[in-house]
Design a protein around this motif. Structure first.
Motif, PDB file in Angstrom:
ATOM      1  N   GLY A   1      -3.104  -6.867  -8.209  1.00 59.47           N
ATOM      2  CA  GLY A   1      -3.631  -6.533  -9.530  1.00 59.47           C
ATOM      3  C   GLY A   1      -4.213  -5.142  -9.600  1.00 59.47           C
ATOM      4  N   VAL A   2      -5.021  -4.760  -8.595  1.00 58.82           N
ATOM      5  CA  VAL A   2      -5.606  -3.420  -8.583  1.00 58.82           C
ATOM      6  C   VAL A   2      -4.525  -2.367  -8.413  1.00 58.82           C
ATOM      7  CG1 VAL A   2      -7.088  -1.867  -7.242  1.00 58.82           C
ATOM      8  CG2 VAL A   2      -7.872  -4.174  -7.789  1.00 58.82           C
ATOM      9  N   GLY A   3      -3.515  -2.661  -7.577  1.00 54.26           N
ATOM     10  CA  GLY A   3      -2.414  -1.712  -7.416  1.00 54.26           C
ATOM     11  C   GLY A   3      -1.685  -1.460  -8.726  1.00 54.26           C
ATOM     12  N   VAL A   4      -1.459  -2.530  -9.482  1.00 56.80           N
ATOM     13  CA  VAL A   4      -0.784  -2.375 -10.781  1.00 56.80           C
ATOM     14  C   VAL A   4      -1.662  -1.592 -11.750  1.00 56.80           C
ATOM     15  CG1 VAL A   4       0.068  -3.651 -12.788  1.00 56.80           C
ATOM     16  CG2 VAL A   4       0.639  -4.423 -10.492  1.00 56.80           C
ATOM     17  N   VAL A   5      -2.979  -1.837 -11.722  1.00 60.94           N
ATOM     18  CA  VAL A   5      -3.886  -1.082 -12.594  1.00 60.94           C
ATOM     19  C   VAL A   5      -3.812   0.410 -12.279  1.00 60.94           C
ATOM     20  CG1 VAL A   5      -6.317  -0.619 -13.076  1.00 60.94           C
ATOM     21  CG2 VAL A   5      -5.479  -2.956 -13.086  1.00 60.94           C
TER      22      VAL A   5
ATOM     23  N   TRP B   1       0.838  -1.209   0.000  1.00 64.64           N
ATOM     24  CA  TRP B   1       0.000   0.000   0.000  1.00 64.64           C
ATOM     25  C   TRP B   1       0.869   1.253   0.000  1.00 64.64           C
ATOM     26  CZ3 TRP B   1      -0.732   3.252   4.565  1.00 64.64           C
ATOM     27  CH2 TRP B   1      -1.550   4.362   4.295  1.00 64.64           C
ATOM     28  N   LEU B   2       1.914   1.296   0.837  1.00 66.07           N
ATOM     29  CA  LEU B   2       2.785   2.472   0.916  1.00 66.07           C
ATOM     30  C   LEU B   2       3.534   2.701  -0.394  1.00 66.07           C
ATOM     31  CD1 LEU B   2       4.235   2.009   4.521  1.00 66.07           C
ATOM     32  CD2 LEU B   2       2.575   3.718   3.757  1.00 66.07           C
ATOM     33  N   ILE B   3       3.967   1.620  -1.034  1.00 65.19           N
ATOM     34  CA  ILE B   3       4.698   1.764  -2.302  1.00 65.19           C
ATOM     35  C   ILE B   3       3.800   2.381  -3.368  1.00 65.19           C
ATOM     36  CG2 ILE B   3       5.727   0.459  -4.203  1.00 65.19           C
ATOM     37  CD1 ILE B   3       6.791  -1.512  -2.088  1.00 65.19           C
ATOM     38  N   VAL B   4       2.596   1.807  -3.537  1.00 63.07           N
ATOM     39  CA  VAL B   4       1.688   2.314  -4.565  1.00 63.07           C
ATOM     40  C   VAL B   4       1.253   3.739  -4.241  1.00 63.07           C
ATOM     41  CG1 VAL B   4      -0.537   1.977  -5.688  1.00 63.07           C
ATOM     42  CG2 VAL B   4       0.891   0.007  -5.150  1.00 63.07           C
ATOM     43  N   ALA B   5       0.880   3.990  -2.983  1.00 62.32           N
ATOM     44  CA  ALA B   5       0.465   5.341  -2.599  1.00 62.32           C
ATOM     45  C   ALA B   5       1.593   6.340  -2.788  1.00 62.32           C
ATOM     46  CB  ALA B   5      -0.005   5.337  -1.140  1.00 62.32           C
ATOM     47  N   GLY B   6       2.827   5.926  -2.480  1.00 65.51           N
ATOM     48  CA  GLY B   6       3.971   6.824  -2.644  1.00 65.51           C
ATOM     49  C   GLY B   6       4.209   7.187  -4.096  1.00 65.51           C
ATOM     50  N   VAL B   7       4.145   6.182  -4.985  1.00 64.37           N
ATOM     51  CA  VAL B   7       4.349   6.464  -6.412  1.00 64.37           C
ATOM     52  C   VAL B   7       3.236   7.354  -6.951  1.00 64.37           C
ATOM     53  CG1 VAL B   7       4.463   5.424  -8.706  1.00 64.37           C
ATOM     54  CG2 VAL B   7       5.651   4.345  -6.795  1.00 64.37           C
TER      55      VAL B   7
END
Length: 323
Positions: free
Chosen positions: A92-96, A11-17
Motif C-alpha cells: 500500500g505504501v509503495g503504491v502511494v 522494493w527494487l521495482i518501486v525504487a527503480g520507478v
C-alpha cells in the motif's frame, strides 16, 4: 525465504520507478518542481529542487520499506496478523509513493515554472483507492498459514501451594537504552534551563522548548523499568527506577495467566502500547507475562521469569480466589 525475495523485488521495482521516471523526463521538467498543493487541483504552494525530490522519494521509500519488512519478519508465535499488516503496508505504501511521485511528475511536465503545475483533483482519490485495494489484496495473499494455538487456549501453568503457604514472586526489567536516552534528556533539560536563566538563549525560546523536554523526561523515566510483584491477593506493577507510580490488580479480576514470547515490532514498538482491554507494557522483546481479565481484556508485560510468575498467579487464583 520466498516472501523475503518478493519483498526485496518489490522494493527494487518501486525504487527503480521512482528513480528512472524523473531521470527519463528531466529535460521536460522545471527545476525546482512543484511538490505540494494546498487543495485538490489548486495552484501549487510548495516546491523542491529536482535532486531533492529524487533523494526524498528514495529515502522515504527505503525507510518505510525497512520498517514494514522488519515488522513482517519479527520473531514470535502469533505472526499471521503481523504478516498481513506487513504485506498490506509494504504494498500500500509503495503504491502511494508511486502514485504521488508519478502525479507530481505529470503535473510538472512541460510547464515553464513550478507555479504553473496544476494537479488534477482526481489524482489523489485515485491513488488512495489504488493503495487500499492493492494493500488489501497483498495482505490477503500474504497471510500465510494459520498461527500455532495460543497459550491462552492451553492448560495454564500452575504451582501447587500447601494450605496456608505464603508465596511471593518479584521480577524486574530495565531498558538500558531508554535509560541512556532519559539521562541525555535530563542533561538537555538542565542545560536548556541554565541557558535560559543566564540569558544566553531568549526566554521565549526556552518557554517553548523546556516544557516538551520536561514531559519527555518524566514519561521516559516512568518507562525505563518495570517491576512486577505477585502476592497473596494482588499483582502490583511498578514503573520507573523506584517502582512508582504503581498499578495494583486484584487477583479476583484475573481469569488466567501465561508466559508468551512477544516482540516490539508486533505490538507497535517499545513503551506502553494498546488501549484498555488490549494493552502491552513492552520494555524489551522476548518473554512476557500475559494476564487475561475476567472481563475479557488482556495485559502483557515484558518481564523475566514470566512462566514462574504465571504459575503462581494461576495457583493463587485456583486455591484462594475460586475456592
Amino acid at each position: 525465504m520466498r516472501d523475503r525475495v518478493i519483498a526485496v523485488a518489490w522494493w527494487l521495482i518501486v525504487a527503480g520507478v521512482l528513480l528512472l521516471a524523473p531521470l527519463r523526463l528531466r529535460d521536460r521538467l522545471p527545476d525546482p518542481l512543484a511538490t505540494h498543493w494546498g487543495s485538490l487541483g489548486s495552484v501549487p504552494d510548495g516546491s523542491s529542487s529536482f535532486i531533492g525530490f529524487v533523494i526524498f522519494t528514495q529515502v522515504a521509500w527505503a525507510v518505510l520499506w525497512l520498517v514494514f519488512f522488519v515488522l513482517g519478519n519479527a520473531r514470535g508465535k502469533q505472526v499471521r496478523q503481523r504478516r498481513m499488516t506487513s504485506w498490506g503496508c509494504l504494498v500500500g505504501v509503495g503504491v502511494v509513493l508511486l502514485g504521488a511521485g508519478l502525479s507530481t511528475l505529470s503535473a510538472n511536465l512541460d510547464v515553464t515554472g513550478w507555479q504553473d503545475a496544476l494537479l488534477p483533483g482526481w489524482h489523489i482519490p485515485l491513488v488512495i483507492a489504488a493503495a487500499i485495494a492493492a494493500g488489501g489484496l497483498a495482505a490477503y495473499l500474504g497471510r500465510g498459514a494459520p498461527d500455532e494455538p495460543s497459550p491462552e487456549g492451553q492448560a495454564p501453568p500452575m504451582l501447587r501451594l500447601r494450605a496456608g503457604q505464603r508465596a511471593v514472586w518479584v521480577s524486574r526489567v530495565v531498558n538500558r537504552w531508554l535509560l541512556v536516552a532519559v539521562a541525555l534528556g535530563m542533561v538537555i533539560t538542565v542545560v536548556t534551563a541554565a541557558l535560559g536563566l543566564s540569558g544566553t538563549v531568549p526566554g521565549v525560546a526556552v518557554t517553548a522548548i523546556l516544557p516538551g523536554f520536561v514531559i519527555l523526561f518524566v514519561a521516559g523515566l516512568a518507562s525505563v523499568a518495570v517491576t512486577v510483584r505477585v502476592g497473596a491477593d494482588r499483582i502490583v506493577i511498578g514503573f520507573g527506577p523506584f517502582g512508582w507510580p504503581a498499578r495494583r490488580i486484584r487477583l479476583s479480576k484475573v481469569e488466567t495467566a501465561w508466559a508468551e514470547e512477544r516482540q516490539p515490532a508486533s505490538h507497535g514498538g517499545w513503551g506502553f502500547r494498546g488501549m484498555p482491554g488490549a494493552a502491552t507494557i513492552m520494555l524489551r522483546g522476548g518473554e512476557c507475562l500475559v494476564l487475561r481479565y475476567r472481563s475479557g481484556g488482556q495485559l502483557a508485560i515484558s518481564i523475566d521469569d514470566a512462566e514462574r510468575g504465571a504459575s503462581l498467579i494461576n495457583a493463587l487464583i485456583a486455591e484462594r480466589v475460586n475456592s
